[in-house]
Every structure is written in structure tokens, then in C-alpha cells.
Design a protein around this motif. Sequence first.
Motif, PDB file in Angstrom:
ATOM      1  N   VAL B 106       0.840  -1.203   0.000  1.00 54.92           N
ATOM      2  CA  VAL B 106       0.000   0.000   0.000  1.00 54.92           C
ATOM      3  C   VAL B 106       0.873   1.249   0.000  1.00 54.92           C
ATOM      4  N   LEU B 107       1.947   1.239   0.799  1.00 57.14           N
ATOM      5  CA  LEU B 107       2.829   2.406   0.858  1.00 57.14           C
ATOM      6  C   LEU B 107       3.494   2.659  -0.483  1.00 57.14           C
ATOM      7  N   ILE B 108       3.933   1.578  -1.150  1.00 53.85           N
ATOM      8  CA  ILE B 108       4.576   1.742  -2.455  1.00 53.85           C
ATOM      9  C   ILE B 108       3.580   2.297  -3.462  1.00 53.85           C
ATOM     10  N   LEU B 109       2.325   1.816  -3.411  1.00 52.33           N
ATOM     11  CA  LEU B 109       1.305   2.344  -4.323  1.00 52.33           C
ATOM     12  C   LEU B 109       1.099   3.829  -4.081  1.00 52.33           C
ATOM     13  N   ALA B 110       1.036   4.229  -2.798  1.00 52.26           N
ATOM     14  CA  ALA B 110       0.849   5.646  -2.475  1.00 52.26           C
ATOM     15  C   ALA B 110       2.000   6.482  -3.026  1.00 52.26           C
ATOM     16  N   MET B 111       3.226   5.956  -2.941  1.00 56.82           N
ATOM     17  CA  MET B 111       4.368   6.723  -3.450  1.00 56.82           C
ATOM     18  C   MET B 111       4.382   6.767  -4.963  1.00 56.82           C
ATOM     19  N   ALA B 112       3.827   5.728  -5.612  1.00 53.81           N
ATOM     20  CA  ALA B 112       3.914   5.646  -7.068  1.00 53.81           C
ATOM     21  C   ALA B 112       2.809   6.427  -7.756  1.00 53.81           C
ATOM     22  N   VAL B 113       1.775   6.872  -7.014  1.00 56.49           N
ATOM     23  CA  VAL B 113       0.644   7.550  -7.647  1.00 56.49           C
ATOM     24  C   VAL B 113       1.054   8.753  -8.500  1.00 56.49           C
ATOM     25  N   PRO B 114       1.938   9.661  -8.040  1.00 50.46           N
ATOM     26  CA  PRO B 114       2.310  10.797  -8.905  1.00 50.46           C
ATOM     27  C   PRO B 114       2.913  10.342 -10.234  1.00 50.46           C
ATOM     28  N   ILE B 115       3.734   9.262 -10.176  1.00 45.78           N
ATOM     29  CA  ILE B 115       4.348   8.791 -11.424  1.00 45.78           C
ATOM     30  C   ILE B 115       3.291   8.234 -12.362  1.00 45.78           C
ATOM     31  N   ILE B 116       2.318   7.498 -11.808  1.00 43.61           N
ATOM     32  CA  ILE B 116       1.253   6.940 -12.657  1.00 43.61           C
ATOM     33  C   ILE B 116       0.478   8.062 -13.317  1.00 43.61           C
ATOM     34  N   ILE B 117       0.181   9.119 -12.521  1.00 48.67           N
ATOM     35  CA  ILE B 117      -0.564  10.246 -13.087  1.00 48.67           C
ATOM     36  C   ILE B 117       0.255  10.923 -14.180  1.00 48.67           C
ATOM     37  N   ALA B 118       1.572  11.067 -13.954  1.00 57.45           N
ATOM     38  CA  ALA B 118       2.410  11.698 -14.975  1.00 57.45           C
ATOM     39  C   ALA B 118       2.417  10.875 -16.250  1.00 57.45           C
ATOM     40  N   VAL B 119       2.522   9.555 -16.118  1.00 55.28           N
ATOM     41  CA  VAL B 119       2.509   8.694 -17.309  1.00 55.28           C
ATOM     42  C   VAL B 119       1.178   8.820 -18.029  1.00 55.28           C
ATOM     43  N   ALA B 120       0.069   8.841 -17.255  1.00 54.40           N
ATOM     44  CA  ALA B 120      -1.255   8.983 -17.883  1.00 54.40           C
ATOM     45  C   ALA B 120      -1.356  10.310 -18.622  1.00 54.40           C
ATOM     46  N   ASP B 121      -0.814  11.378 -18.017  1.00 53.06           N
ATOM     47  CA  ASP B 121      -0.834  12.683 -18.694  1.00 53.06           C
ATOM     48  C   ASP B 121      -0.108  12.626 -20.027  1.00 53.06           C
ATOM     49  N   VAL B 122       1.071  11.985 -20.029  1.00 55.04           N
ATOM     50  CA  VAL B 122       1.846  11.893 -21.271  1.00 55.04           C
ATOM     51  C   VAL B 122       1.058  11.131 -22.319  1.00 55.04           C
ATOM     52  N   VAL B 123       0.457  10.025 -21.906  1.00 60.50           N
ATOM     53  CA  VAL B 123      -0.293   9.202 -22.871  1.00 60.50           C
ATOM     54  C   VAL B 123      -1.471   9.983 -23.433  1.00 60.50           C
ATOM     55  N   VAL B 124      -2.211  10.694 -22.545  1.00 64.29           N
ATOM     56  CA  VAL B 124      -3.365  11.471 -23.016  1.00 64.29           C
ATOM     57  C   VAL B 124      -2.904  12.577 -23.955  1.00 64.29           C
ATOM     58  N   GLY B 125      -1.753  13.208 -23.650  1.00 65.72           N
ATOM     59  CA  GLY B 125      -1.224  14.234 -24.540  1.00 65.72           C
ATOM     60  C   GLY B 125      -0.929  13.682 -25.922  1.00 65.72           C
ATOM     61  N   LEU B 126      -0.306  12.498 -25.957  1.00 67.63           N
ATOM     62  CA  LEU B 126       0.002  11.888 -27.251  1.00 67.63           C
ATOM     63  C   LEU B 126      -1.280  11.597 -28.026  1.00 67.63           C
ATOM     64  N   LEU B 127      -2.280  11.052 -27.298  1.00 64.61           N
ATOM     65  CA  LEU B 127      -3.548  10.732 -27.964  1.00 64.61           C
ATOM     66  C   LEU B 127      -4.193  11.991 -28.532  1.00 64.61           C
ATOM     67  N   ASP B 128      -4.130  13.099 -27.730  1.00 67.47           N
ATOM     68  CA  ASP B 128      -4.697  14.354 -28.220  1.00 67.47           C
ATOM     69  C   ASP B 128      -4.040  14.768 -29.519  1.00 67.47           C
ATOM     70  N   GLN B 129      -2.699  14.680 -29.550  1.00 70.04           N
ATOM     71  CA  GLN B 129      -1.992  15.071 -30.779  1.00 70.04           C
ATOM     72  C   GLN B 129      -2.441  14.224 -31.952  1.00 70.04           C
ATOM     73  N   VAL B 130      -2.577  12.897 -31.696  1.00 69.85           N
ATOM     74  CA  VAL B 130      -2.964  11.990 -32.783  1.00 69.85           C
ATOM     75  C   VAL B 130      -4.367  12.333 -33.274  1.00 69.85           C
ATOM     76  N   ILE B 131      -5.282  12.602 -32.308  1.00 67.81           N
ATOM     77  CA  ILE B 131      -6.673  12.836 -32.689  1.00 67.81           C
ATOM     78  C   ILE B 131      -6.788  14.156 -33.439  1.00 67.81           C
ATOM     79  N   VAL B 132      -6.045  15.182 -32.993  1.00 66.84           N
ATOM     80  CA  VAL B 132      -6.112  16.483 -33.655  1.00 66.84           C
ATOM     81  C   VAL B 132      -5.667  16.345 -35.096  1.00 66.84           C
ATOM     82  N   GLN B 133      -4.588  15.552 -35.319  1.00 64.98           N
ATOM     83  CA  GLN B 133      -4.124  15.392 -36.688  1.00 64.98           C
ATOM     84  C   GLN B 133      -5.132  14.561 -37.465  1.00 64.98           C
TER      85      GLN B 133
END
Lengths: 67, 133
Positions: B106-133
Motif C-alpha cells: 500500500v505504501l509503495i502504491l501511495a508513493m507511485a501515484v504521482p508517477i502513474i498520473i504523470a505517465v497517464a498525462d503523457v499518454v493522453v497528450g500523445l492521444l490528443d496530438q494523434v486525434i487532432v491530426q
Amino acid sequence: MDPTLVSLVIQIAGIGLLVAVLQTVLEQADKSEWAMAVTVAGLIVVMYSIVELITDLFDAVRTMVQF
Amino acid sequence: MNIMQVVAFALVCSLLLTLLRQSSDAMALVLAVAASAVILTVIVRQLPPILTALQGLAARAGVEMFYLRTLLRVMAVAYVVDFGAHLCSDAGEGALAKNVRLAGKVLILAMAVPIIIAVADVVVGLLDQVIVQ
């Protein structure tokens, strides 16, 4: 290896062996309450050394994490 | 640190532990905790040069220090939890060991949450670029 640490562990082992021998002797002599008291006293004495060892370990880990 | 010294120390402690376990399980647990703590302390004190090298590599690769520090924290939690849980199970307390492991996860999951959110942000950004094009 750090000699103070190793000697501390050997001390703990020595106290543990002493307590174990006393426990057996007292149980043989039909004084099992004394045996329990001796075990608890030995545990308390050893707890001090253990707490010092564990504090050392967690301090070392914390300095590693702060990098 | 000499690896032969560490191995010899561990063997001597195992021998003493087999002697102690016959008469007093409590003192055997205490000796096991002490020996494991000493070996881990010796190892951890060797780590700083390795960590500095890792930091240098991460800086050259352009990895943010925050991610590297989170990774090191996760590793430290994993080692400490493993240390405690194994000692509990050696003392016969399987339930305690499982709960210590759960706490670590549980502690490791709590520490990893910011990284997961950052990865999700990057993925959503890439998808946005793809969809816009």
C-alpha cells in the motif's frame, strides 16, 4: 565488517545462550515462574542493544533515501 | 566490506541460532533480528557510490530527479518490508508477515501515484496530438 556491530551481535548471542541455559535449569528444578522471569529480564536487556542496531539500520536506509 | 567476512558472520550466527532455537524461541528471534540488521547495515553503507553513479546516469539521460528519488524510496521500502516480514514468518507469525507485506504494498502504491498520473498525462497528450491530426 564493523567490529562494534559484530561484537554487539555476539553479546546478544551470549546473553541469549545464558538465558536459555538458566531457563532449562530452572524448569528442571521445578521453578518455572523464575524461568519465565529470567527469560523476560534477558529479553529486556537484549532489547536495548536491538533497538540500537535497528536505529543504526534505519538511519543508514534514510540517508540512502535522501539522495 | 569483505564478502567472506559477511558469509562467515552469517554462518556463525546460523549456528548460534540453531542452538538457541532448541531452548528459547524468543531469544532466537532476537538474535535473528540482530544478525539481519547488522548485515543489512553493512550493505547499505556501501551504497552511496552506486547511488551517485545512478544519479549521474539519470541526469545524462534527462530523467527528472523526482522520479529517481521515488524509485529509490520504493526500493528502500521493499527491502525494509522484506526484512521485517521474513523475520516475522521465521518466528512462526505468518499472519503478521502477510500484513507487513500488505502495508509495504500500500505504501509503495501511495508513493507511485504521482508517477502513474504523470505517465497517464503523457499518454493522453500523445492521444490528443494523434486525434487532432
